[in-house]
Design an enzyme around this catalytic site. Structure first.
Site, PDB file in Angstrom:
ATOM      1  N   THR A 182       1.049  -1.027   0.129  1.00 33.53           N
ATOM      2  CA  THR A 182      -0.101  -0.083  -0.438  1.00 33.53           C
ATOM      3  C   THR A 182       0.688   1.409   0.156  1.00 33.53           C
ATOM      4  O   THR A 182      -0.250   2.179   0.009  1.00 33.53           O
ATOM      5  CB  THR A 182      -1.066  -0.551   0.959  1.00 33.53           C
ATOM      6  OG1 THR A 182      -0.056  -0.228   2.454  1.00 33.53           O
ATOM      7  CG2 THR A 182      -1.973  -1.496   1.486  1.00 33.53           C
ATOM      8  N   GLY A 183       2.351   1.257   0.273  1.00 30.17           N
ATOM      9  CA  GLY A 183       3.256   2.136   0.200  1.00 30.17           C
ATOM     10  C   GLY A 183       3.810   2.497  -1.033  1.00 30.17           C
ATOM     11  O   GLY A 183       2.675   2.576  -1.856  1.00 30.17           O
ATOM     12  N   ARG A 216      21.489  -4.246   2.079  1.00 31.51           N
ATOM     13  CA  ARG A 216      22.087  -4.027   0.761  1.00 31.51           C
ATOM     14  C   ARG A 216      23.670  -4.685   1.221  1.00 31.51           C
ATOM     15  O   ARG A 216      24.298  -4.449  -0.097  1.00 31.51           O
ATOM     16  CB  ARG A 216      22.260  -3.078   0.601  1.00 31.51           C
ATOM     17  CG  ARG A 216      20.887  -2.229   0.162  1.00 31.51           C
ATOM     18  CD  ARG A 216      20.779  -0.981   0.177  1.00 31.51           C
ATOM     19  NE  ARG A 216      19.258  -0.828   0.025  1.00 31.51           N
ATOM     20  CZ  ARG A 216      18.682   1.139   0.028  1.00 31.51           C
ATOM     21  NH1 ARG A 216      19.897   1.327   0.519  1.00 31.51           N
ATOM     22  NH2 ARG A 216      17.971   0.409  -0.486  1.00 31.51           N
ATOM     23  N   CYS A 237      17.697   4.793  -3.801  1.00 29.33           N
ATOM     24  CA  CYS A 237      17.565   5.342  -5.149  1.00 29.33           C
ATOM     25  C   CYS A 237      18.103   6.219  -5.309  1.00 29.33           C
ATOM     26  O   CYS A 237      17.772   7.314  -7.228  1.00 29.33           O
ATOM     27  CB  CYS A 237      15.351   5.799  -4.820  1.00 29.33           C
ATOM     28  SG  CYS A 237      14.932   6.583  -3.144  1.00 29.33           S
ATOM     29  N   GLN A 285      17.156  15.730  -3.228  1.00 28.97           N
ATOM     30  CA  GLN A 285      16.095  14.529  -3.242  1.00 28.97           C
ATOM     31  C   GLN A 285      14.610  14.772  -2.684  1.00 28.97           C
ATOM     32  O   GLN A 285      14.026  15.814  -1.398  1.00 28.97           O
ATOM     33  CB  GLN A 285      16.467  13.242  -2.128  1.00 28.97           C
ATOM     34  CG  GLN A 285      17.641  12.855  -3.045  1.00 28.97           C
ATOM     35  CD  GLN A 285      18.427  11.904  -1.964  1.00 28.97           C
ATOM     36  OE1 GLN A 285      18.909  11.736  -1.338  1.00 28.97           O
ATOM     37  NE2 GLN A 285      17.676  11.097  -1.395  1.00 28.97           N
ATOM     38  N   SER A 297       8.852  11.903  -2.043  1.00 27.30           N
ATOM     39  CA  SER A 297       8.264  10.672  -1.883  1.00 27.30           C
ATOM     40  C   SER A 297       9.768   9.597  -1.806  1.00 27.30           C
ATOM     41  O   SER A 297       8.987   8.295  -1.101  1.00 27.30           O
ATOM     42  CB  SER A 297       7.899  10.097  -3.427  1.00 27.30           C
ATOM     43  OG  SER A 297       8.973  10.814  -4.147  1.00 27.30           O
ATOM     44  N   GLY A 298      10.546   9.398  -1.699  1.00 25.77           N
ATOM     45  CA  GLY A 298      11.444   9.299  -0.532  1.00 25.77           C
ATOM     46  C   GLY A 298      11.367   8.240   0.236  1.00 25.77           C
ATOM     47  O   GLY A 298      12.028   7.088   0.818  1.00 25.77           O
ATOM     48  N   ARG A 308      17.681  16.891   1.254  1.00 23.87           N
ATOM     49  CA  ARG A 308      15.789  16.935   0.690  1.00 23.87           C
ATOM     50  C   ARG A 308      15.442  18.584   0.465  1.00 23.87           C
ATOM     51  O   ARG A 308      15.440  19.221   0.836  1.00 23.87           O
ATOM     52  CB  ARG A 308      15.631  16.516   2.414  1.00 23.87           C
ATOM     53  CG  ARG A 308      13.994  16.362   1.569  1.00 23.87           C
ATOM     54  CD  ARG A 308      13.882  14.784   0.836  1.00 23.87           C
ATOM     55  NE  ARG A 308      13.757  13.955   2.814  1.00 23.87           N
ATOM     56  CZ  ARG A 308      14.387  12.175   1.673  1.00 23.87           C
ATOM     57  NH1 ARG A 308      13.557  12.052   0.550  1.00 23.87           N
ATOM     58  NH2 ARG A 308      13.957  11.760   2.574  1.00 23.87           N
ATOM     59  N   HIS A 343      14.073  12.249  -8.143  1.00 24.74           N
ATOM     60  CA  HIS A 343      16.044  12.674  -7.037  1.00 24.74           C
ATOM     61  C   HIS A 343      16.409  13.503  -8.034  1.00 24.74           C
ATOM     62  O   HIS A 343      16.793  12.740  -9.427  1.00 24.74           O
ATOM     63  CB  HIS A 343      16.096  11.586  -6.880  1.00 24.74           C
ATOM     64  CG  HIS A 343      15.859  10.729  -5.643  1.00 24.74           C
ATOM     65  ND1 HIS A 343      14.925  11.641  -4.728  1.00 24.74           N
ATOM     66  CD2 HIS A 343      15.277  10.021  -4.932  1.00 24.74           C
ATOM     67  CE1 HIS A 343      14.180  11.252  -3.764  1.00 24.74           C
ATOM     68  NE2 HIS A 343      14.746   9.672  -3.490  1.00 24.74           N
ATOM     69  N   ASN A 348      12.519   8.511  -8.087  1.00 24.98           N
ATOM     70  CA  ASN A 348      13.061   7.860  -7.689  1.00 24.98           C
ATOM     71  C   ASN A 348      12.033   6.894  -7.537  1.00 24.98           C
ATOM     72  O   ASN A 348      12.410   5.856  -6.459  1.00 24.98           O
ATOM     73  CB  ASN A 348      12.752   8.555  -6.264  1.00 24.98           C
ATOM     74  CG  ASN A 348      11.896   9.314  -6.010  1.00 24.98           C
ATOM     75  OD1 ASN A 348      11.460  10.132  -6.674  1.00 24.98           O
ATOM     76  ND2 ASN A 348      11.767   8.504  -4.521  1.00 24.98           N
TER      77      ASN A 348
END
Lengths: 345, 345
Positions: free
Chosen positions: A14-15, A103, A132, A159, A162-163, A238, A245, A318
């Protein structure tokens, strides 16, 4: 085209990224048999309709949710992914994860398919998707690295909110409207107000006074380029932009690199568009490239102070690059490997 | 305190910087006898009230407007200043100019008083004020240069719309409101939409594919530091912020420079505030430092990839630093010289 079909789950459906994952899976004809949308108790039971018009009921994420699933696309944040990684492994599914949880683990491939898809085959149940900001940068760098060895990279990011998730996008909307109306707004998505402001902090600070976001970009780029010796530094900021981005990047090569050749290489790089005609004010801006799949590069010019270096401006959506689209692309490469294994048996 | 009083004119009195010039002249008790506000025919006849509550009638700028004036503070754009420079000279007044018209002329001192006030005495009737991104940068660099010779500087700017004038600020307001309302807006202040967007172009493009703004920062920094050999490059970006310019800066020194010493130097630099406590999310943001006089520096840290370099984040109110405040400060230094000449006679 895949001959097999796979049972797919989207974790964090849902994100911002989860919604786009669903759309891309359908639009790109990802070979799924079953498609399960998983989210938190708050969202379970809700109906989500894809941009193709198909409706799905969101199911609750729990330890048993992954039974029978082959591939999990996860975009649920590091702690949620960590919580369910063992259950996913037990179910025999491969986890392709958008969070930073795994990662930098030595046995987890970190992949942008156009850069290092050969790393996918070394996976042990988890494949990670980069940050991203890292994904577009590494795509642009890799294209050049084949011909001109890169010595040093200095990155300043711009950036979008939305990130930081849907709430952050809502906060930018609401707080901007209030600021235009000369009203105060309690901010909570970021540590400072974002409306008509800049915040030079993304994620938490580490002991070396870099933010976690900055070190992600630094370390993930080195890992994907297999260049531990790469000199790369970053300041991550930001900005009050909803989606996409941008990055101002200074790239220094080991030797002098011909600008015309660099432009030629980028003009011929898959999934990258060189948009660079200063005389027509043609260069990428976040508003213009949002919703587009490629990485856009513009403002390419020789560093006036260093014949071995160039400056450029990289912009990408992004939510796609380095998130939903890259995840699905990893999935598509994984499916090729799984298909070939099935054929060989 | 000056013993003499001078007849002062503000050219371009109705603009962003012109209005602030008036306020600062009054607030800082600039020793003026007569104060004349000059503007274009559109504004002539209007009444302007300063923040101190004094009212002035705006007069028309023409060739005869400078008779009897001793000092002109100009913020009217390069073409207007060029048009009236000869008349100002004939009237025997000293022109302190905010535009780019004369900055790089060999016989025009380009001055940030805290950096190179000694250059003022070489003036031949014109003293130039640097670009609003250059002034804060050069103040921060000069402080370090005294102790650690600087080799290379890589700058990415995040510049507010007020640098482009009042119309640009109105366009950001109106177009942001329309964007939030999902309505289109015809933009004219910039070559692209600025609401929730970034524009990596400030001023026009030059033959080397840099913008004029970028080359201003590069050339003016070299001129004020008296360092033709300084390796400095720049990417200048317009951001949807009303006031205050920010810069992400990587500074490389000739030798390794101790971070603690650098912080100590900046802590003790006049008109510069080191605001740098990551653990408390303390660093400057444009919204927070707008209206303040000092240059703010934060996010100071060793370049993780280069022991001779550091990264930092510089923010300052562009209408003050590098514009109105710097102009008045040059005027204050000029008055000291004029006063001393009068005393010596």
């Amino acid at each position: 085209m895949s001959q097999q079909k796979y049972n797919l789950a989207i974790l964090g459906a849902t994100g911002n990224v989860g919604r786009l994952l669903l759309d891309l899976v359908e639009q790109r004809n990802f070979p799924f048999a079953q498609l399960k949308l998983l989210a938190s108790p708050n969202s379970a039971g809700k109906t989500i309709t894809s941009s193709q018009g198909n409706s799905y009921t969101v199911e609750l994420t729990d330890e048993n949710a992954f039974a029978g699933i082959d591939i999990v696309f996860a975009s649920a944040g590091a702690s949620t992914t960590k919580k369910y990684a063992e259950s996913i492994k037990k179910a025999g599914a491969v986890l392709i994860d958008n969070s930073s949880a795994f990662r930098m683990d030595a046995d987890v491939p970190l992949v942008v398919p156009q850069v290092n898809k050969e790393d996918i085959k070394n996976h042990k149940g988890i494949i990670a998707n980069p940050n991203c900001s890292t994904a577009p940068l590494v795509l642009a760098l890799k294209a050049l690295e084949k011909q001109f060895k890169i010595k040093r990279v200095v990155v300043s990011t711009y950036q979008s909110v939305s990130g930081a998730g849907k709430e952050a996008m809502e906060e930018l909307s609401i707080s901007s409207a209030k600021a235009l109306d000369n009203k105060e707004h309690d901010y909570k998505a970021f540590v400072k107000p974002i409306a008509f402001n800049l915040i030079p902090q993304i994620d938490v600070f580490l002991e070396n006074d870099y933010t976690k976001e900055e070190m992600k970009l630094i370390n993930e780029t080195k890992k994907m380029l297999h260049r531990d010796d790469l000199e790369i530094t970053c300041t991550a900021v930001r900005v009050p932009v909803f989606i996409s981005h941008s990055e101002s990047v200074n790239i220094e090569f080991e030797k002098e690199a011909d600008l015309a050749v660099i432009k030629e290489i980028w003009s011929n790089t898959d999934d990258l568009i060189l948009l660079d005609k200063p005389e027509e004010s043609l260069y990428p801006t976040p508003l213009e490239i949002t919703g587009k799949d490629p990485v856009y590069v513009g403002r390419v010019r020789q560093d006036n102070s260093n014949p071995k270096a160039i400056n450029c401006w990289i912009v990408s959506d992004n939510l796609r690059i380095g998130a939903a689209l890259n995840t699905v692309r990893i999935g598509e490469e994984l499916v090729k490997i799984l298909d070939s294994k099935t054929c060989n048996i």
